[in-house]
Design an enzyme around this catalytic site. Structure first.
Site, PDB file in Angstrom:
ATOM      1  N   LYS A 154       0.830  -1.208   0.000  1.00 24.21           N
ATOM      2  CA  LYS A 154       0.000   0.000   0.000  1.00 24.21           C
ATOM      3  C   LYS A 154       0.866   1.260   0.000  1.00 24.21           C
ATOM      4  O   LYS A 154       0.617   2.199   0.742  1.00 24.21           O
ATOM      5  CB  LYS A 154      -0.926  -0.008   1.211  1.00 24.21           C
ATOM      6  CG  LYS A 154      -1.896  -1.182   1.230  1.00 24.21           C
ATOM      7  CD  LYS A 154      -2.746  -1.182   2.489  1.00 24.21           C
ATOM      8  CE  LYS A 154      -3.632  -2.382   2.568  1.00 24.21           C
ATOM      9  NZ  LYS A 154      -4.739  -2.385   1.686  1.00 24.21           N
ATOM     10  N   CYS A 155       1.871   1.260  -0.844  1.00 24.52           N
ATOM     11  CA  CYS A 155       2.850   2.348  -0.888  1.00 24.52           C
ATOM     12  C   CYS A 155       2.789   3.033  -2.244  1.00 24.52           C
ATOM     13  O   CYS A 155       2.392   2.417  -3.243  1.00 24.52           O
ATOM     14  CB  CYS A 155       4.246   1.748  -0.654  1.00 24.52           C
ATOM     15  SG  CYS A 155       5.614   2.905  -0.787  1.00 24.52           S
ATOM     16  N   GLY A 156       3.191   4.272  -2.296  1.00 27.16           N
ATOM     17  CA  GLY A 156       3.265   4.973  -3.572  1.00 27.16           C
ATOM     18  C   GLY A 156       4.244   4.311  -4.536  1.00 27.16           C
ATOM     19  O   GLY A 156       4.131   4.461  -5.755  1.00 27.16           O
ATOM     20  N   THR A 189       4.586   0.989  -4.689  1.00 31.81           N
ATOM     21  CA  THR A 189       4.126  -0.378  -4.937  1.00 31.81           C
ATOM     22  C   THR A 189       4.089  -0.738  -6.426  1.00 31.81           C
ATOM     23  O   THR A 189       4.424  -1.876  -6.774  1.00 31.81           O
ATOM     24  CB  THR A 189       2.749  -0.630  -4.266  1.00 31.81           C
ATOM     25  OG1 THR A 189       2.897  -0.420  -2.852  1.00 31.81           O
ATOM     26  CG2 THR A 189       2.253  -2.032  -4.513  1.00 31.81           C
TER      27      THR A 189
END
Length: 193
Positions: free
Chosen positions: A66-68, A70
């Site tokens: 759930k990361c920018g 990803t």
């Protein structure tokens, strides 16, 4: 008398240094630039000796769902597909240390990676990459004298490992898997005898 005091002081200093060295010995993780003696757990909880990767070029990445960053999974998979038959492996270590961006269970992580990004490279157990509970692997990676030292700043930092298990390069999160900088470093290591 002054001479005796100086001798005693010198002996006390020497003795305190020796005691300090015995109480605080340097561990291999603090001094080694090689990772092949370490053991980690894969995403299914089974122990994996990193020595099994001797002779391969590795890219070790701390990942999150759930990361920018990803979407880098897509580029990582393309890299893996392109070079895996030439002795290249990507070892992905899920980590929830940054903004709670990997909250899932290992089953959820596996499902996410396979359904969303068709990941086929090895996934490992969720670990800590910062703080006191940092994994021994990351302790070694961030303290290597061969690369920029210091804590992991965010998800998707990458470490390049040569065929002998030596840490040879570090790439921060914003360096994309398809970047010329990373691809050329991988190719250079793959082409070494």
């Amino acid at each position: 008398m002054k001479r005796i005091i100086n001798m005693i002081t010198s002996l006390l200093i020497l003795f305190s240094i020796q005691i300090s060295a015995k109480l605080n010995p340097q561990t291999p993780s603090e001094t080694s630039n090689n990772i092949l003696d370490l053991i980690v757990k894969n995403i299914d909880g089974k122990e994996v000796k990193l020595s099994q990767y001797k002779g391969k070029v590795l890219l070790i990445v701390n990942v999150a769902s759930k990361c920018g960053y990803t979407p880098q999974y897509e580029g990582l998979e393309k890299l893996y597909e392109k070079y895996k038959d030439n002795g290249f492996e990507i070892l992905a270590f899920p980590c929830n240390d940054f903004g709670g961006q990997e909250p899932g269970t290992t089953e959820e992580i596996k499902e996410f990676c396979s359904t969303k990004y068709n990941v086929t490279f090895p996934l490992f157990d969720k670990i800590k990459v910062i703080g006191k509970e940092k994994s021994p692997l990351y302790e070694r990676l961030i303290n290597s004298k061969n690369v920029e030292q210091g804590d992991i700043k965010w998800n998707f930092e990458k470490f390049l490992i040569d065929k002998n298990g030596e840490i040879v390069a570090r790439f921060r999160s914003k360096v994309k898997p398809e970047s010329e900088e990373l691809v050329s470093a991988i190719e250079k290591e793959l082409n070494k005898k």
